[in-house]
Motif scaffolding. Structure first.
Motif, mmCIF file in Angstrom:
data_model
loop_
_atom_site.group_PDB
_atom_site.id
_atom_site.type_symbol
_atom_site.label_atom_id
_atom_site.label_comp_id
_atom_site.label_asym_id
_atom_site.label_seq_id
_atom_site.Cartn_x
_atom_site.Cartn_y
_atom_site.Cartn_z
ATOM 1 N N LYS A 43 0.831 -1.199 0.000
ATOM 2 C CA LYS A 43 0.000 0.000 0.000
ATOM 3 C C LYS A 43 0.865 1.247 0.000
ATOM 4 C CE LYS A 43 -4.293 -1.746 2.091
ATOM 5 N NZ LYS A 43 -3.955 -3.133 2.491
ATOM 6 N N PHE A 44 1.941 1.221 0.775
ATOM 7 C CA PHE A 44 2.867 2.354 0.791
ATOM 8 C C PHE A 44 3.419 2.604 -0.610
ATOM 9 C CE2 PHE A 44 6.855 4.511 1.047
ATOM 10 C CZ PHE A 44 6.772 5.376 2.130
ATOM 11 N N LEU A 45 3.915 1.548 -1.252
ATOM 12 C CA LEU A 45 4.512 1.686 -2.581
ATOM 13 C C LEU A 45 3.511 2.232 -3.586
ATOM 14 C CD1 LEU A 45 6.705 -1.530 -2.715
ATOM 15 C CD2 LEU A 45 7.476 0.847 -2.621
ATOM 16 N N ALA A 46 2.280 1.728 -3.527
ATOM 17 C CA ALA A 46 1.251 2.200 -4.450
ATOM 18 C C ALA A 46 0.916 3.666 -4.159
ATOM 19 C CB ALA A 46 -0.005 1.343 -4.310
ATOM 20 N N ASP A 49 3.681 6.025 -5.384
ATOM 21 C CA ASP A 49 4.136 5.683 -6.716
ATOM 22 C C ASP A 49 4.723 6.887 -7.446
ATOM 23 O OD1 ASP A 49 4.536 3.873 -8.829
ATOM 24 O OD2 ASP A 49 2.762 4.674 -9.849
ATOM 25 N N GLU A 50 4.000 8.004 -7.433
ATOM 26 C CA GLU A 50 4.495 9.194 -8.147
ATOM 27 C C GLU A 50 5.736 9.779 -7.487
ATOM 28 O OE1 GLU A 50 0.994 10.776 -6.325
ATOM 29 O OE2 GLU A 50 1.386 8.639 -6.275
ATOM 30 N N LYS A 52 8.111 8.037 -6.315
ATOM 31 C CA LYS A 52 9.243 7.119 -6.504
ATOM 32 C C LYS A 52 10.025 6.993 -5.199
ATOM 33 C CE LYS A 52 8.667 6.386 -10.975
ATOM 34 N NZ LYS A 52 7.517 5.470 -11.033
ATOM 35 N N LEU A 53 9.270 6.709 -4.149
ATOM 36 C CA LEU A 53 9.877 6.669 -2.826
ATOM 37 C C LEU A 53 9.564 5.343 -2.152
ATOM 38 C CD1 LEU A 53 11.486 8.777 -1.141
ATOM 39 C CD2 LEU A 53 9.337 9.332 0.001
ATOM 40 N N ARG A 54 10.618 4.667 -1.721
ATOM 41 C CA ARG A 54 10.454 3.411 -1.004
ATOM 42 C C ARG A 54 10.402 3.688 0.492
ATOM 43 N NH1 ARG A 54 11.453 -0.579 -4.191
ATOM 44 N NH2 ARG A 54 12.177 -0.122 -6.292
ATOM 45 N N PRO A 55 9.826 2.749 1.243
ATOM 46 C CA PRO A 55 9.720 2.935 2.693
ATOM 47 C C PRO A 55 11.059 3.288 3.349
ATOM 48 C CG PRO A 55 8.407 1.051 2.046
ATOM 49 C CD PRO A 55 9.119 1.515 0.813
ATOM 50 N N ALA A 56 12.115 2.589 2.981
ATOM 51 C CA ALA A 56 13.420 2.839 3.591
ATOM 52 C C ALA A 56 13.904 4.257 3.274
ATOM 53 C CB ALA A 56 14.438 1.816 3.111
ATOM 54 N N GLU A 57 13.691 4.690 2.032
ATOM 55 C CA GLU A 57 14.117 6.037 1.653
ATOM 56 C C GLU A 57 13.332 7.092 2.428
ATOM 57 O OE1 GLU A 57 15.407 5.243 -2.997
ATOM 58 O OE2 GLU A 57 13.295 5.591 -2.515
ATOM 59 N N TYR A 58 12.048 6.851 2.579
ATOM 60 C CA TYR A 58 11.224 7.791 3.329
ATOM 61 C C TYR A 58 11.712 7.924 4.770
ATOM 62 C CZ TYR A 58 7.192 9.798 5.718
ATOM 63 O OH TYR A 58 6.385 10.603 6.487
ATOM 64 N N THR A 125 5.903 17.442 1.428
ATOM 65 C CA THR A 125 4.809 16.873 0.638
ATOM 66 C C THR A 125 4.623 15.400 0.942
ATOM 67 O OG1 THR A 125 5.704 18.312 -1.105
ATOM 68 C CG2 THR A 125 3.842 16.903 -1.677
ATOM 69 N N ALA A 126 5.743 14.700 1.042
ATOM 70 C CA ALA A 126 5.680 13.268 1.307
ATOM 71 C C ALA A 126 5.061 12.992 2.677
ATOM 72 C CB ALA A 126 7.071 12.653 1.222
ATOM 73 N N GLN A 127 5.402 13.824 3.643
ATOM 74 C CA GLN A 127 4.865 13.611 4.986
ATOM 75 C C GLN A 127 3.372 13.893 5.056
ATOM 76 O OE1 GLN A 127 7.928 15.752 7.399
ATOM 77 N NE2 GLN A 127 8.078 13.827 8.535
ATOM 78 N N ALA A 128 2.945 14.882 4.271
ATOM 79 C CA ALA A 128 1.504 15.158 4.216
ATOM 80 C C ALA A 128 0.778 13.952 3.624
ATOM 81 C CB ALA A 128 1.246 16.402 3.376
ATOM 82 N N ARG A 129 1.375 13.400 2.577
ATOM 83 C CA ARG A 129 0.774 12.219 1.955
ATOM 84 C C ARG A 129 0.817 11.036 2.918
ATOM 85 N NH1 ARG A 129 -1.628 11.074 -2.254
ATOM 86 N NH2 ARG A 129 -1.482 9.128 -3.457
#
Lengths: 158, 158
Positions: A43-46, A49-50, A52-58, A125-129
DNA sequence: TATTGTTATACTCTATAACTATA
DNA sequence: TATAGTTATAGAGTATAACAATA
Protein backbone atom coordinates in the motif's frame (compact mmCIF):
# COMPACT_ATOMS: atom_id res chain seq x y z
CA UNK A 1 -15.61 -6.59 18.40
CA UNK A 2 -15.54 -9.81 16.47
CA UNK A 3 -18.45 -9.79 14.02
CA UNK A 4 -19.51 -13.30 14.67
CA UNK A 5 -18.06 -16.57 13.54
CA UNK A 6 -14.48 -16.63 12.38
CA UNK A 7 -14.89 -18.59 9.14
CA UNK A 8 -13.63 -22.01 10.07
CA UNK A 9 -12.27 -24.54 7.60
CA UNK A 10 -14.74 -26.67 5.72
CA UNK A 11 -16.00 -29.19 8.27
CA UNK A 12 -13.74 -32.25 8.33
CA UNK A 13 -16.38 -34.34 6.62
CA UNK A 14 -16.82 -32.07 3.62
CA UNK A 15 -13.66 -32.66 1.62
CA UNK A 16 -14.02 -29.99 -1.02
CA UNK A 17 -11.74 -30.41 -4.00
CA UNK A 18 -10.83 -26.77 -4.47
CA UNK A 19 -10.42 -25.05 -1.12
CA UNK A 20 -7.19 -25.77 0.71
CA UNK A 21 -6.88 -26.21 4.45
CA UNK A 22 -4.78 -23.31 5.61
CA UNK A 23 -5.58 -23.11 9.32
CA UNK A 24 -2.30 -24.57 10.53
CA UNK A 25 -0.28 -22.13 8.48
CA UNK A 26 -2.40 -19.06 9.07
CA UNK A 27 -2.58 -19.74 12.78
CA UNK A 28 1.09 -18.85 13.16
CA UNK A 29 1.83 -15.37 14.44
CA UNK A 30 4.89 -14.95 12.23
CA UNK A 31 2.95 -15.88 9.11
CA UNK A 32 0.19 -13.38 9.82
CA UNK A 33 2.72 -10.70 10.71
CA UNK A 34 4.51 -11.22 7.41
CA UNK A 35 1.33 -11.08 5.35
CA UNK A 36 0.20 -7.90 7.10
CA UNK A 37 3.59 -6.27 6.70
CA UNK A 38 3.76 -7.12 3.01
CA UNK A 39 0.28 -5.72 2.52
CA UNK A 40 1.09 -2.48 4.32
CA UNK A 41 4.30 -2.03 2.35
CA UNK A 42 2.46 -2.73 -0.91
CA UNK A 43 0.00 0.00 0.00
CA UNK A 44 2.87 2.35 0.79
CA UNK A 45 4.51 1.69 -2.58
CA UNK A 46 1.25 2.20 -4.45
CA UNK A 47 0.48 5.34 -2.45
CA UNK A 48 3.94 6.79 -3.12
CA UNK A 49 4.14 5.68 -6.72
CA UNK A 50 4.49 9.19 -8.15
CA UNK A 51 7.05 10.04 -5.47
CA UNK A 52 9.24 7.12 -6.50
CA UNK A 53 9.88 6.67 -2.83
CA UNK A 54 10.45 3.41 -1.00
CA UNK A 55 9.72 2.93 2.69
CA UNK A 56 13.42 2.84 3.59
CA UNK A 57 14.12 6.04 1.65
CA UNK A 58 11.22 7.79 3.33
CA UNK A 59 12.43 6.85 6.80
CA UNK A 60 15.94 8.03 5.94
CA UNK A 61 14.64 11.44 4.85
CA UNK A 62 12.55 11.76 8.01
CA UNK A 63 15.45 10.76 10.20
CA UNK A 64 17.86 13.22 8.58
CA UNK A 65 15.28 15.97 8.86
CA UNK A 66 14.87 15.30 12.56
CA UNK A 67 18.61 14.85 13.08
CA UNK A 68 20.50 17.08 10.68
CA UNK A 69 24.28 16.81 10.63
CA UNK A 70 24.48 13.21 11.78
CA UNK A 71 26.92 10.69 10.35
CA UNK A 72 25.85 8.06 7.83
CA UNK A 73 26.68 5.33 10.32
CA UNK A 74 24.37 6.82 12.93
CA UNK A 75 21.36 7.13 10.63
CA UNK A 76 21.98 3.69 9.13
CA UNK A 77 22.31 1.99 12.50
CA UNK A 78 19.02 3.35 13.82
CA UNK A 79 17.23 1.87 10.82
CA UNK A 80 19.03 -1.45 10.99
CA UNK A 81 20.73 -0.86 7.65
CA UNK A 82 24.33 -2.00 7.19
CA UNK A 83 26.55 0.97 6.49
CA UNK A 84 27.81 -0.66 3.30
CA UNK A 85 24.27 -0.82 1.94
CA UNK A 86 23.45 2.63 3.22
CA UNK A 87 26.02 4.12 0.86
CA UNK A 88 23.94 3.21 -2.19
CA UNK A 89 20.72 4.37 -0.59
CA UNK A 90 22.00 7.80 0.41
CA UNK A 91 23.82 8.15 -2.90
CA UNK A 92 20.51 7.78 -4.69
CA UNK A 93 18.91 10.45 -2.52
CA UNK A 94 21.88 12.72 -3.16
CA UNK A 95 21.61 12.24 -6.93
CA UNK A 96 17.98 13.26 -6.70
CA UNK A 97 19.07 16.46 -5.01
CA UNK A 98 17.31 15.66 -1.75
CA UNK A 99 20.27 15.02 0.53
CA UNK A 100 23.71 16.54 0.98
CA UNK A 101 26.81 14.79 2.31
CA UNK A 102 28.91 17.46 3.95
CA UNK A 103 32.39 16.43 5.08
CA UNK A 104 32.57 16.85 8.84
CA UNK A 105 35.05 19.40 10.14
CA UNK A 106 35.57 17.67 13.48
CA UNK A 107 36.04 14.21 11.99
CA UNK A 108 37.46 14.17 8.49
CA UNK A 109 36.36 10.56 8.02
CA UNK A 110 32.69 11.33 8.46
CA UNK A 111 29.96 12.86 6.33
CA UNK A 112 27.34 15.01 7.98
CA UNK A 113 23.95 14.37 6.40
CA UNK A 114 21.57 17.24 5.65
CA UNK A 115 18.44 17.69 3.60
CA UNK A 116 18.72 20.18 0.76
CA UNK A 117 16.11 22.89 0.40
CA UNK A 118 14.50 20.72 -2.29
CA UNK A 119 14.75 17.77 0.05
CA UNK A 120 12.84 19.60 2.76
CA UNK A 121 10.13 20.64 0.32
CA UNK A 122 9.89 17.11 -1.05
CA UNK A 123 9.70 15.62 2.43
CA UNK A 124 7.01 18.07 3.50
CA UNK A 125 4.81 16.87 0.64
CA UNK A 126 5.68 13.27 1.31
CA UNK A 127 4.86 13.61 4.99
CA UNK A 128 1.50 15.16 4.22
CA UNK A 129 0.77 12.22 1.96
CA UNK A 130 2.06 9.79 4.54
CA UNK A 131 -0.25 11.32 7.13
CA UNK A 132 -3.20 10.46 4.89
CA UNK A 133 -1.93 6.91 4.50
CA UNK A 134 -1.57 6.53 8.25
CA UNK A 135 -5.04 7.98 8.73
CA UNK A 136 -6.48 5.42 6.36
CA UNK A 137 -4.58 2.66 8.11
CA UNK A 138 -5.84 3.77 11.51
CA UNK A 139 -9.37 3.69 10.16
CA UNK A 140 -8.87 0.15 8.94
CA UNK A 141 -7.62 -0.79 12.39
CA UNK A 142 -10.67 0.69 14.03
CA UNK A 143 -9.43 4.00 15.40
CA UNK A 144 -6.59 5.51 17.42
CA UNK A 145 -7.11 3.17 20.37
CA UNK A 146 -6.75 0.14 18.11
CA UNK A 147 -3.62 1.67 16.61
CA UNK A 148 -2.10 2.17 20.07
CA UNK A 149 -3.03 -1.41 20.94
CA UNK A 150 -1.32 -2.71 17.82
CA UNK A 151 1.88 -0.72 18.37
CA UNK A 152 2.02 -1.90 21.97
CA UNK A 153 1.62 -5.54 20.90
CA UNK A 154 4.20 -5.18 18.14
CA UNK A 155 6.71 -3.74 20.60
CA UNK A 156 6.40 -6.84 22.73
CA UNK A 157 7.55 -8.95 19.80
CA UNK A 158 10.89 -7.18 19.40
CA UNK B 1 12.43 -6.61 30.33
CA UNK B 2 11.88 -2.89 29.96
CA UNK B 3 13.77 -1.12 32.71
CA UNK B 4 11.16 1.45 33.53
CA UNK B 5 8.94 3.69 31.50
CA UNK B 6 8.94 3.92 27.76
CA UNK B 7 12.13 5.88 27.12
CA UNK B 8 10.88 9.01 25.46
CA UNK B 9 13.10 11.21 23.35
CA UNK B 10 15.32 13.60 25.22
CA UNK B 11 13.12 16.54 26.20
CA UNK B 12 13.16 19.14 23.42
CA UNK B 13 15.37 21.40 25.52
CA UNK B 14 18.06 18.84 26.23
CA UNK B 15 19.80 18.44 22.90
CA UNK B 16 22.02 15.49 23.65
CA UNK B 17 24.76 14.86 21.18
CA UNK B 18 24.41 11.10 21.00
CA UNK B 19 20.75 10.08 21.09
CA UNK B 20 18.82 10.51 17.86
CA UNK B 21 15.24 11.67 17.61
CA UNK B 22 13.36 8.75 16.19
CA UNK B 23 9.75 9.50 17.15
CA UNK B 24 8.62 10.52 13.68
CA UNK B 25 9.95 7.36 12.12
CA UNK B 26 8.94 4.96 14.87
CA UNK B 27 5.45 6.43 15.02
CA UNK B 28 4.62 4.95 11.63
CA UNK B 29 2.63 1.74 11.69
CA UNK B 30 4.45 0.25 8.70
CA UNK B 31 7.82 0.87 10.28
CA UNK B 32 6.85 -0.81 13.53
CA UNK B 33 5.25 -3.69 11.65
CA UNK B 34 8.42 -4.27 9.67
CA UNK B 35 10.66 -4.20 12.73
CA UNK B 36 8.41 -6.63 14.57
CA UNK B 37 8.19 -8.96 11.59
CA UNK B 38 11.96 -8.97 11.12
CA UNK B 39 12.43 -9.71 14.80
CA UNK B 40 9.96 -12.60 14.76
CA UNK B 41 11.54 -14.08 11.64
CA UNK B 42 15.00 -13.74 13.18
CA UNK B 43 13.79 -15.65 16.20
CA UNK B 44 12.32 -18.32 13.92
CA UNK B 45 15.61 -18.71 12.06
CA UNK B 46 17.59 -18.95 15.29
CA UNK B 47 15.09 -21.38 16.80
CA UNK B 48 15.18 -23.60 13.70
CA UNK B 49 18.90 -23.34 13.14
CA UNK B 50 19.58 -27.08 13.49
CA UNK B 51 16.60 -27.84 11.26
CA UNK B 52 18.02 -25.72 8.46
CA UNK B 53 14.47 -24.63 7.88
CA UNK B 54 13.27 -21.24 6.69
CA UNK B 55 9.81 -19.87 7.43
CA UNK B 56 8.66 -20.34 3.83
CA UNK B 57 9.88 -23.94 3.76
CA UNK B 58 8.13 -24.68 7.02
CA UNK B 59 4.84 -23.29 5.76
CA UNK B 60 5.16 -25.32 2.55
CA UNK B 61 5.66 -28.54 4.52
CA UNK B 62 2.68 -27.75 6.75
CA UNK B 63 0.50 -26.94 3.77
CA UNK B 64 1.42 -30.13 1.89
CA UNK B 65 0.82 -32.16 5.03
CA UNK B 66 -2.64 -30.65 5.41
CA UNK B 67 -3.36 -30.89 1.67
CA UNK B 68 -1.60 -33.92 0.23
CA UNK B 69 -1.79 -34.44 -3.51
CA UNK B 70 -2.22 -30.78 -4.45
CA UNK B 71 -0.52 -29.19 -7.44
CA UNK B 72 2.53 -26.95 -7.06
CA UNK B 73 0.57 -24.01 -8.35
CA UNK B 74 -2.08 -24.40 -5.68
CA UNK B 75 0.34 -24.58 -2.76
CA UNK B 76 2.43 -21.72 -4.16
CA UNK B 77 -0.55 -19.47 -4.71
CA UNK B 78 -1.86 -19.81 -1.16
CA UNK B 79 1.51 -18.67 0.16
CA UNK B 80 1.84 -15.83 -2.33
CA UNK B 81 4.84 -17.44 -3.98
CA UNK B 82 5.22 -17.20 -7.77
CA UNK B 83 5.14 -20.64 -9.32
CA UNK B 84 8.48 -20.00 -11.03
CA UNK B 85 10.14 -19.39 -7.66
CA UNK B 86 8.28 -22.25 -6.05
CA UNK B 87 10.09 -24.69 -8.32
CA UNK B 88 13.42 -24.04 -6.59
CA UNK B 89 11.89 -24.15 -3.14
CA UNK B 90 10.13 -27.49 -3.60
CA UNK B 91 13.16 -28.90 -5.42
CA UNK B 92 15.25 -28.23 -2.32
CA UNK B 93 12.73 -30.01 -0.12
CA UNK B 94 12.67 -32.92 -2.54
CA UNK B 95 16.46 -33.19 -2.52
CA UNK B 96 16.34 -33.38 1.27
CA UNK B 97 13.96 -36.31 0.94
CA UNK B 98 11.07 -34.50 2.62
CA UNK B 99 8.74 -34.01 -0.35
CA UNK B 100 7.72 -36.10 -3.37
CA UNK B 101 6.52 -34.77 -6.72
CA UNK B 102 4.24 -37.42 -8.11
CA UNK B 103 3.05 -36.89 -11.71
CA UNK B 104 -0.71 -36.54 -11.65
CA UNK B 105 -2.70 -39.20 -13.46
CA UNK B 106 -5.67 -36.92 -14.18
CA UNK B 107 -3.58 -34.01 -15.45
CA UNK B 108 -0.28 -35.02 -16.98
CA UNK B 109 1.00 -31.45 -16.73
CA UNK B 110 0.73 -31.37 -12.97
CA UNK B 111 2.75 -32.73 -10.07
CA UNK B 112 0.91 -33.91 -6.99
CA UNK B 113 2.85 -32.93 -3.87
CA UNK B 114 3.20 -35.32 -0.96
CA UNK B 115 5.36 -35.56 2.12
CA UNK B 116 7.61 -38.60 2.29
CA UNK B 117 7.64 -40.72 5.41
CA UNK B 118 10.82 -38.89 6.41
CA UNK B 119 9.07 -35.62 5.63
CA UNK B 120 6.22 -36.43 7.98
CA UNK B 121 8.61 -37.39 10.75
CA UNK B 122 10.66 -34.24 10.18
CA UNK B 123 7.57 -32.05 10.16
CA UNK B 124 6.26 -33.63 13.36
CA UNK B 125 9.45 -32.65 15.15
CA UNK B 126 9.45 -29.22 13.55
CA UNK B 127 5.85 -28.59 14.54
CA UNK B 128 6.56 -29.57 18.14
CA UNK B 129 9.40 -27.09 18.14
CA UNK B 130 7.25 -24.48 16.45
CA UNK B 131 4.61 -24.93 19.12
CA UNK B 132 7.20 -23.98 21.74
CA UNK B 133 8.18 -20.92 19.73
CA UNK B 134 4.56 -19.83 19.44
CA UNK B 135 4.08 -20.43 23.14
CA UNK B 136 7.03 -18.19 23.93
CA UNK B 137 5.71 -15.56 21.54
CA UNK B 138 2.26 -15.63 23.13
CA UNK B 139 3.88 -15.14 26.53
CA UNK B 140 5.75 -12.10 25.22
CA UNK B 141 2.46 -10.74 23.92
CA UNK B 142 0.79 -11.19 27.28
CA UNK B 143 -1.28 -14.31 26.83
CA UNK B 144 -3.79 -15.89 24.44
CA UNK B 145 -6.17 -12.92 24.55
CA UNK B 146 -3.38 -10.58 23.48
CA UNK B 147 -2.48 -12.99 20.68
CA UNK B 148 -6.09 -13.03 19.44
CA UNK B 149 -6.15 -9.24 19.62
CA UNK B 150 -2.97 -9.00 17.55
CA UNK B 151 -4.16 -11.43 14.87
CA UNK B 152 -7.44 -9.57 14.61
CA UNK B 153 -5.66 -6.23 14.19
CA UNK B 154 -3.24 -7.68 11.65
CA UNK B 155 -6.11 -9.04 9.60
CA UNK B 156 -7.55 -5.56 9.30
CA UNK B 157 -4.36 -4.40 7.63
CA UNK B 158 -4.59 -6.86 4.75
C1' DT C 1 -6.30 -20.92 -26.33
C1' DA C 2 -5.13 -21.65 -21.47
C1' DT C 3 -2.56 -23.94 -17.84
C1' DT C 4 1.53 -26.56 -15.48
C1' DG C 5 5.98 -26.83 -14.56
C1' DT C 6 10.20 -25.14 -15.88
C1' DT C 7 14.35 -22.22 -17.22
C1' DA C 8 16.49 -17.94 -17.67
C1' DT C 9 17.01 -13.56 -16.14
C1' DA C 10 16.91 -9.30 -13.56
C1' DC C 11 16.19 -6.42 -9.71
C1' DT C 12 15.96 -5.52 -4.81
C1' DC C 13 17.57 -6.44 -0.09
C1' DT C 14 20.80 -8.05 2.81
C1' DA C 15 25.43 -9.72 4.54
C1' DT C 16 30.59 -9.93 4.67
C1' DA C 17 35.27 -8.87 3.54
C1' DA C 18 38.60 -5.71 2.53
C1' DC C 19 40.37 -1.29 1.33
C1' DT C 20 41.50 4.10 2.41
C1' DA C 21 41.78 7.77 5.23
C1' DT C 22 41.44 9.23 9.18
C1' DA C 23 41.11 9.00 14.55
C1' DT D 1 44.06 -0.18 16.97
C1' DA D 2 39.56 1.34 15.89
C1' DT D 3 36.19 3.87 13.09
C1' DA D 4 33.78 6.12 8.69
C1' DG D 5 32.88 5.61 4.28
C1' DT D 6 33.44 2.92 0.38
C1' DT D 7 33.78 -0.95 -3.10
C1' DA D 8 33.10 -5.55 -4.47
C1' DT D 9 30.64 -9.52 -4.07
C1' DA D 10 27.48 -13.11 -2.86
C1' DG D 11 23.16 -14.81 -1.25
C1' DA D 12 18.34 -14.60 -0.56
C1' DG D 13 13.72 -13.11 -2.20
C1' DT D 14 10.89 -11.68 -5.80
C1' DA D 15 9.26 -10.46 -10.61
C1' DT D 16 8.58 -11.30 -15.69
C1' DA D 17 9.07 -13.60 -20.11
C1' DA D 18 9.17 -17.55 -22.70
C1' DC D 19 9.14 -22.42 -23.70
C1' DA D 20 7.36 -27.58 -23.94
C1' DA D 21 3.87 -30.57 -22.72
C1' DT D 22 -0.70 -31.00 -21.95
C1' DA D 23 -5.52 -29.51 -21.28
Amino acid sequence: MNQSAKTFPPPPSAESDDALRTETTTGAIGYRLRRAQLSVFQKFLAFFDEFKLRPAEYSVLVLIDDNPGRKQTEIAEVLGIKRANFVTLVHGLEERGLVERIPSAQDKRANALHLTEAGRAFLATAQARHARLEEETVQRLGGPAARAQLLELLDRLI
